[in-house]
Design an enzyme around this catalytic site. Structure first.
Site, PDB file in Angstrom:
ATOM      1  N   HIS A 243       0.818  -1.216   0.000  1.00  0.00           N
ATOM      2  CA  HIS A 243       0.000   0.000   0.000  1.00  0.00           C
ATOM      3  C   HIS A 243       0.855   1.272   0.000  1.00  0.00           C
ATOM      4  O   HIS A 243       0.799   2.089  -0.919  1.00  0.00           O
ATOM      5  CB  HIS A 243      -0.882   0.039   1.260  1.00  0.00           C
ATOM      6  CG  HIS A 243      -1.733  -1.162   1.491  1.00  0.00           C
ATOM      7  ND1 HIS A 243      -2.862  -1.415   0.753  1.00  0.00           N
ATOM      8  CD2 HIS A 243      -1.640  -2.174   2.397  1.00  0.00           C
ATOM      9  CE1 HIS A 243      -3.429  -2.534   1.205  1.00  0.00           C
ATOM     10  NE2 HIS A 243      -2.705  -2.998   2.196  1.00  0.00           N
TER      11      HIS A 243
HETATM   12  C1  BDR Z   1      -3.142   0.882   5.242  1.00  0.00           C
HETATM   13  O1  BDR Z   1      -3.387   0.431   6.576  1.00  0.00           O
HETATM   14  C2  BDR Z   1      -2.212  -0.061   7.145  1.00  0.00           C
HETATM   15  O2  BDR Z   1      -2.453  -1.324   7.669  1.00  0.00           O
HETATM   16  C3  BDR Z   1      -1.145  -0.043   6.096  1.00  0.00           C
HETATM   17  O3  BDR Z   1       0.092   0.348   6.647  1.00  0.00           O
HETATM   18  C4  BDR Z   1      -1.644   0.960   5.082  1.00  0.00           C
HETATM   19  O4  BDR Z   1      -1.211   2.262   5.390  1.00  0.00           O
HETATM   20  C5  BDR Z   1      -3.848  -0.049   4.273  1.00  0.00           C
HETATM   21  O5  BDR Z   1      -5.227  -0.054   4.525  1.00  0.00           O
END
Ligand code: BDR
Ligand code: CA
Length: 313
Positions: A243
Protein backbone atom coordinates in the site's frame (compact mmCIF):
# COMPACT_ATOMS: atom_id res chain seq x y z
CA UNK A 1 13.10 16.30 -11.95
CA UNK A 2 13.39 18.84 -9.12
CA UNK A 3 14.12 17.76 -5.58
CA UNK A 4 10.92 17.64 -3.54
CA UNK A 5 10.90 18.39 0.16
CA UNK A 6 8.71 15.85 1.92
CA UNK A 7 7.50 15.01 5.42
CA UNK A 8 6.48 11.36 5.83
CA UNK A 9 3.70 10.94 8.38
CA UNK A 10 3.61 7.28 9.28
CA UNK A 11 2.51 4.36 11.49
CA UNK A 12 5.02 1.62 10.61
CA UNK A 13 3.84 -1.05 9.60
CA UNK A 14 5.87 -3.20 7.16
CA UNK A 15 4.48 -1.41 4.09
CA UNK A 16 5.20 1.99 5.68
CA UNK A 17 8.77 0.74 6.19
CA UNK A 18 9.17 -0.08 2.50
CA UNK A 19 7.71 3.32 1.55
CA UNK A 20 10.23 5.09 3.79
CA UNK A 21 13.13 3.00 2.49
CA UNK A 22 12.15 3.87 -1.09
CA UNK A 23 12.21 7.58 -0.19
CA UNK A 24 15.59 7.25 1.51
CA UNK A 25 16.93 5.46 -1.55
CA UNK A 26 15.90 8.33 -3.83
CA UNK A 27 17.83 11.42 -2.65
CA UNK A 28 17.88 12.90 -6.15
CA UNK A 29 14.12 13.19 -6.16
CA UNK A 30 13.15 13.33 -2.47
CA UNK A 31 14.54 15.33 0.44
CA UNK A 32 13.06 13.75 3.56
CA UNK A 33 12.80 16.58 6.10
CA UNK A 34 11.55 14.31 8.87
CA UNK A 35 9.31 11.45 9.87
CA UNK A 36 6.29 12.18 12.05
CA UNK A 37 4.72 9.18 13.71
CA UNK A 38 1.10 8.60 14.51
CA UNK A 39 -0.88 5.93 16.32
CA UNK A 40 -2.39 3.51 13.81
CA UNK A 41 -1.24 0.02 12.94
CA UNK A 42 0.13 -0.17 16.49
CA UNK A 43 0.19 2.38 19.34
CA UNK A 44 2.38 5.48 19.09
CA UNK A 45 5.30 4.26 21.22
CA UNK A 46 5.76 1.38 18.78
CA UNK A 47 5.33 3.40 15.57
CA UNK A 48 7.90 5.92 16.89
CA UNK A 49 10.26 3.07 17.69
CA UNK A 50 9.71 1.33 14.36
CA UNK A 51 10.36 4.53 12.40
CA UNK A 52 13.78 4.79 14.04
CA UNK A 53 14.51 1.10 13.41
CA UNK A 54 13.90 1.78 9.71
CA UNK A 55 16.14 4.88 9.71
CA UNK A 56 18.93 2.85 11.26
CA UNK A 57 18.43 -0.03 8.81
CA UNK A 58 18.89 2.47 5.98
CA UNK A 59 21.81 4.26 7.68
CA UNK A 60 19.78 7.49 7.76
CA UNK A 61 20.23 8.40 11.41
CA UNK A 62 20.37 12.10 10.50
CA UNK A 63 16.67 12.16 9.57
CA UNK A 64 14.72 13.47 12.60
CA UNK A 65 11.89 11.31 13.91
CA UNK A 66 9.03 12.87 15.90
CA UNK A 67 6.18 11.35 17.86
CA UNK A 68 2.82 12.92 17.05
CA UNK A 69 -0.72 12.15 18.18
CA UNK A 70 -1.34 9.04 20.24
CA UNK A 71 -5.05 8.75 19.45
CA UNK A 72 -7.62 9.84 16.87
CA UNK A 73 -9.35 13.23 17.18
CA UNK A 74 -12.68 11.98 18.49
CA UNK A 75 -12.55 8.22 18.90
CA UNK A 76 -10.76 5.36 20.60
CA UNK A 77 -7.75 4.02 18.70
CA UNK A 78 -8.24 0.97 16.50
CA UNK A 79 -5.02 -0.92 15.70
CA UNK A 80 -4.09 -3.67 13.23
CA UNK A 81 -1.83 -6.17 14.98
CA UNK A 82 -3.81 -8.88 13.19
CA UNK A 83 -2.14 -7.71 9.97
CA UNK A 84 1.23 -6.33 11.09
CA UNK A 85 2.00 -8.44 14.16
CA UNK A 86 2.51 -7.44 17.77
CA UNK A 87 5.40 -5.06 17.10
CA UNK A 88 3.91 -3.61 13.91
CA UNK A 89 7.10 -4.64 12.14
CA UNK A 90 7.04 -8.42 12.62
CA UNK A 91 9.12 -10.48 10.22
CA UNK A 92 12.76 -9.47 10.30
CA UNK A 93 14.83 -9.52 13.47
CA UNK A 94 16.01 -5.91 13.66
CA UNK A 95 17.85 -4.31 16.61
CA UNK A 96 16.26 -1.76 18.92
CA UNK A 97 17.06 1.77 17.76
CA UNK A 98 19.88 3.80 19.28
CA UNK A 99 19.00 7.13 17.67
CA UNK A 100 16.90 9.45 19.80
CA UNK A 101 13.32 10.46 19.28
CA UNK A 102 13.10 14.25 18.87
CA UNK A 103 11.66 16.19 21.80
CA UNK A 104 9.32 18.32 19.69
CA UNK A 105 5.79 17.04 19.05
CA UNK A 106 5.31 15.82 15.48
CA UNK A 107 2.44 18.24 14.89
CA UNK A 108 4.63 21.19 15.91
CA UNK A 109 7.36 19.96 13.57
CA UNK A 110 4.87 19.95 10.70
CA UNK A 111 3.66 23.46 11.60
CA UNK A 112 7.12 24.95 12.08
CA UNK A 113 8.52 23.37 8.93
CA UNK A 114 5.66 24.60 6.78
CA UNK A 115 5.69 28.07 8.31
CA UNK A 116 9.37 28.42 7.53
CA UNK A 117 8.91 27.30 3.91
CA UNK A 118 7.87 29.35 0.87
CA UNK A 119 4.29 28.78 -0.36
CA UNK A 120 3.61 25.46 -2.05
CA UNK A 121 7.00 23.88 -1.41
CA UNK A 122 6.55 21.03 1.08
CA UNK A 123 4.81 17.77 0.22
CA UNK A 124 3.09 15.81 2.97
CA UNK A 125 3.08 12.02 2.66
CA UNK A 126 0.60 10.50 5.11
CA UNK A 127 0.85 6.71 5.31
CA UNK A 128 -1.42 6.23 8.33
CA UNK A 129 -4.47 7.79 9.98
CA UNK A 130 -4.62 11.54 9.25
CA UNK A 131 -4.61 12.68 12.89
CA UNK A 132 -1.28 14.58 12.82
CA UNK A 133 -2.04 16.39 9.56
CA UNK A 134 -5.56 17.38 10.62
CA UNK A 135 -4.34 18.56 14.01
CA UNK A 136 -1.67 20.70 12.34
CA UNK A 137 -4.21 22.19 9.90
CA UNK A 138 -6.62 22.91 12.75
CA UNK A 139 -3.96 24.53 14.95
CA UNK A 140 -2.35 26.51 12.15
CA UNK A 141 -4.68 26.97 9.15
CA UNK A 142 -2.10 29.34 7.61
CA UNK A 143 0.15 26.37 6.75
CA UNK A 144 -2.27 24.84 4.23
CA UNK A 145 -1.08 27.21 1.50
CA UNK A 146 2.50 26.12 2.16
CA UNK A 147 1.66 22.57 1.11
CA UNK A 148 2.80 21.66 -2.39
CA UNK A 149 0.74 18.48 -2.40
CA UNK A 150 -0.60 15.86 -0.04
CA UNK A 151 0.04 12.38 -1.42
CA UNK A 152 -1.64 9.93 0.90
CA UNK A 153 -2.47 6.24 1.20
CA UNK A 154 -6.06 5.79 2.24
CA UNK A 155 -9.59 5.03 1.16
CA UNK A 156 -11.10 2.91 -1.56
CA UNK A 157 -13.87 3.12 -4.13
CA UNK A 158 -14.08 -0.10 -6.14
CA UNK A 159 -12.38 -2.12 -3.39
CA UNK A 160 -14.69 -0.51 -0.81
CA UNK A 161 -13.02 -1.51 2.47
CA UNK A 162 -10.54 -3.65 4.33
CA UNK A 163 -11.09 -2.97 8.05
CA UNK A 164 -14.89 -2.86 7.66
CA UNK A 165 -16.96 -3.85 4.62
CA UNK A 166 -16.98 -0.18 3.55
CA UNK A 167 -13.88 1.51 4.99
CA UNK A 168 -10.15 1.38 4.50
CA UNK A 169 -8.06 1.26 7.71
CA UNK A 170 -6.28 4.66 7.63
CA UNK A 171 -9.49 6.60 7.01
CA UNK A 172 -11.59 4.45 9.35
CA UNK A 173 -9.26 4.97 12.32
CA UNK A 174 -9.72 8.74 12.22
CA UNK A 175 -12.56 9.76 9.89
CA UNK A 176 -12.89 13.22 11.47
CA UNK A 177 -9.22 13.88 10.67
CA UNK A 178 -9.67 12.62 7.11
CA UNK A 179 -12.68 14.90 6.71
CA UNK A 180 -10.58 17.93 7.73
CA UNK A 181 -7.79 17.00 5.32
CA UNK A 182 -10.08 16.35 2.32
CA UNK A 183 -11.84 19.66 2.95
CA UNK A 184 -8.60 21.60 3.45
CA UNK A 185 -8.23 22.74 -0.14
CA UNK A 186 -4.64 21.43 -0.34
CA UNK A 187 -3.90 19.65 -3.65
CA UNK A 188 -4.36 15.98 -2.80
CA UNK A 189 -3.40 12.71 -4.48
CA UNK A 190 -5.00 9.56 -3.07
CA UNK A 191 -3.62 6.01 -3.27
CA UNK A 192 -6.71 3.93 -2.41
CA UNK A 193 -6.98 0.16 -2.12
CA UNK A 194 -8.13 0.22 -5.75
CA UNK A 195 -4.52 0.71 -6.79
CA UNK A 196 -2.59 -0.74 -3.84
CA UNK A 197 -4.29 -4.11 -4.28
CA UNK A 198 -2.64 -4.21 -7.72
CA UNK A 199 0.84 -3.70 -6.20
CA UNK A 200 1.26 -7.31 -5.07
CA UNK A 201 4.54 -8.84 -3.91
CA UNK A 202 4.38 -12.07 -5.90
CA UNK A 203 6.97 -14.77 -5.17
CA UNK A 204 9.37 -13.67 -7.96
CA UNK A 205 9.16 -10.05 -6.75
CA UNK A 206 9.92 -11.13 -3.20
CA UNK A 207 12.82 -13.25 -4.49
CA UNK A 208 14.19 -10.16 -6.23
CA UNK A 209 14.26 -8.25 -2.92
CA UNK A 210 16.00 -11.14 -1.18
CA UNK A 211 18.46 -11.59 -4.03
CA UNK A 212 19.78 -8.08 -3.39
CA UNK A 213 21.63 -9.82 -0.56
CA UNK A 214 21.86 -6.59 1.46
CA UNK A 215 20.48 -6.06 4.98
CA UNK A 216 17.76 -3.84 3.43
CA UNK A 217 16.84 -6.30 0.68
CA UNK A 218 16.66 -9.22 3.11
CA UNK A 219 14.66 -7.24 5.69
CA UNK A 220 12.15 -6.13 3.03
CA UNK A 221 11.75 -9.74 1.85
CA UNK A 222 11.19 -10.88 5.45
CA UNK A 223 8.71 -8.08 6.12
CA UNK A 224 6.65 -8.99 3.08
CA UNK A 225 6.91 -12.71 3.96
CA UNK A 226 5.19 -11.89 7.23
CA UNK A 227 2.77 -9.30 5.92
CA UNK A 228 1.53 -11.42 3.02
CA UNK A 229 0.11 -14.27 5.10
CA UNK A 230 -2.89 -12.11 6.05
CA UNK A 231 -3.87 -10.97 2.55
CA UNK A 232 -3.18 -14.33 0.93
CA UNK A 233 -5.56 -15.96 3.38
CA UNK A 234 -8.19 -13.24 3.18
CA UNK A 235 -8.23 -12.46 -0.55
CA UNK A 236 -6.50 -15.50 -2.01
CA UNK A 237 -4.14 -12.99 -3.62
CA UNK A 238 -0.70 -13.77 -5.00
CA UNK A 239 1.10 -11.79 -2.28
CA UNK A 240 1.14 -8.79 0.03
CA UNK A 241 -0.20 -5.47 -1.30
CA UNK A 242 2.43 -2.78 -0.90
CA UNK A 243 0.00 0.00 0.00
CA UNK A 244 2.20 2.78 1.33
CA UNK A 245 5.11 2.50 -1.15
CA UNK A 246 2.65 3.63 -3.84
CA UNK A 247 2.91 7.10 -2.24
CA UNK A 248 6.68 7.43 -2.49
CA UNK A 249 6.81 5.69 -5.89
CA UNK A 250 4.30 8.24 -7.21
CA UNK A 251 6.57 11.08 -6.12
CA UNK A 252 9.52 9.51 -7.90
CA UNK A 253 7.79 8.26 -11.07
CA UNK A 254 4.22 9.58 -11.40
CA UNK A 255 3.91 8.11 -14.90
CA UNK A 256 3.54 4.67 -13.30
CA UNK A 257 0.07 5.68 -12.04
CA UNK A 258 -3.24 6.70 -13.59
CA UNK A 259 -6.31 8.17 -11.93
CA UNK A 260 -9.10 10.72 -12.11
CA UNK A 261 -9.76 14.10 -10.57
CA UNK A 262 -12.86 13.52 -8.46
CA UNK A 263 -14.74 14.68 -5.41
CA UNK A 264 -14.08 12.64 -2.28
CA UNK A 265 -16.17 13.04 0.88
CA UNK A 266 -15.64 11.16 4.12
CA UNK A 267 -18.48 9.48 5.98
CA UNK A 268 -18.23 10.50 9.64
CA UNK A 269 -21.72 9.79 10.95
CA UNK A 270 -23.08 6.45 9.80
CA UNK A 271 -22.35 3.53 12.07
CA UNK A 272 -22.54 1.13 9.16
CA UNK A 273 -20.32 2.99 6.70
CA UNK A 274 -18.11 5.05 9.02
CA UNK A 275 -14.87 6.09 7.32
CA UNK A 276 -16.09 5.35 3.80
CA UNK A 277 -14.41 7.43 1.10
CA UNK A 278 -17.34 8.43 -1.07
CA UNK A 279 -15.51 9.07 -4.33
CA UNK A 280 -17.50 10.48 -7.25
CA UNK A 281 -15.55 8.38 -9.76
CA UNK A 282 -18.34 8.54 -12.35
CA UNK A 283 -18.94 12.27 -11.97
CA UNK A 284 -22.59 11.93 -11.03
CA UNK A 285 -22.63 14.96 -8.70
CA UNK A 286 -21.55 18.55 -9.16
CA UNK A 287 -19.50 18.45 -5.96
CA UNK A 288 -16.15 20.13 -6.28
CA UNK A 289 -13.22 17.94 -7.34
CA UNK A 290 -10.80 17.83 -4.41
CA UNK A 291 -8.55 14.85 -5.12
CA UNK A 292 -6.63 13.02 -7.80
CA UNK A 293 -7.86 9.49 -7.06
CA UNK A 294 -5.53 6.82 -8.42
CA UNK A 295 -7.05 3.70 -9.95
CA UNK A 296 -4.25 1.81 -11.65
CA UNK A 297 -0.50 1.36 -11.87
CA UNK A 298 2.14 -0.29 -13.98
CA UNK A 299 2.89 -2.98 -11.40
CA UNK A 300 6.01 -4.35 -13.11
CA UNK A 301 7.39 -0.83 -13.49
CA UNK A 302 6.63 -0.16 -9.82
CA UNK A 303 8.49 -3.27 -8.63
CA UNK A 304 11.40 -2.62 -11.01
CA UNK A 305 11.72 0.88 -9.53
CA UNK A 306 11.44 -0.41 -5.98
CA UNK A 307 14.04 -3.16 -6.40
CA UNK A 308 16.44 -0.92 -8.28
CA UNK A 309 16.19 1.78 -5.59
CA UNK A 310 16.40 -0.57 -2.58
CA UNK A 311 19.63 -1.90 -4.07
CA UNK A 312 21.14 1.54 -3.51
CA UNK A 313 20.78 1.40 0.27
C1 BDR B 1 -3.14 0.88 5.24
O1 BDR B 1 -3.39 0.43 6.58
C2 BDR B 1 -2.21 -0.06 7.15
O2 BDR B 1 -2.45 -1.32 7.67
C3 BDR B 1 -1.14 -0.04 6.10
O3 BDR B 1 0.09 0.35 6.65
C4 BDR B 1 -1.64 0.96 5.08
O4 BDR B 1 -1.21 2.26 5.39
C5 BDR B 1 -3.85 -0.05 4.27
O5 BDR B 1 -5.23 -0.05 4.52
CA1 CA C 1 0.53 2.71 7.06
Amino acid sequence: MTLRKIIIDTDPGQDDAVAILLAFASPQELDVLGLTCVAGNVPLDLTAKNARIICELAGKTDVPVYAGCDRPLARALVTAEHVHGKTGLDGPDLPDPQMPLQQMHGVDFIIETLRAAPSGTVTLCPLGPLTNIATAFRKAPDIVQKVQEIVLMGGAYFEVGNITPTAEFNIYVDPEAADIVFKSGAPTVVMPLDVTHKALVTAPRNDAFRALGTPVGIAVAEMTDFFERFDKEKYGSAGAPLHDPCVTAYLIKPALFTGRHVNVEIETRSELTLGMTVADWWGVTDRQKNAYFIGDLDADGFFDLLTERLARL
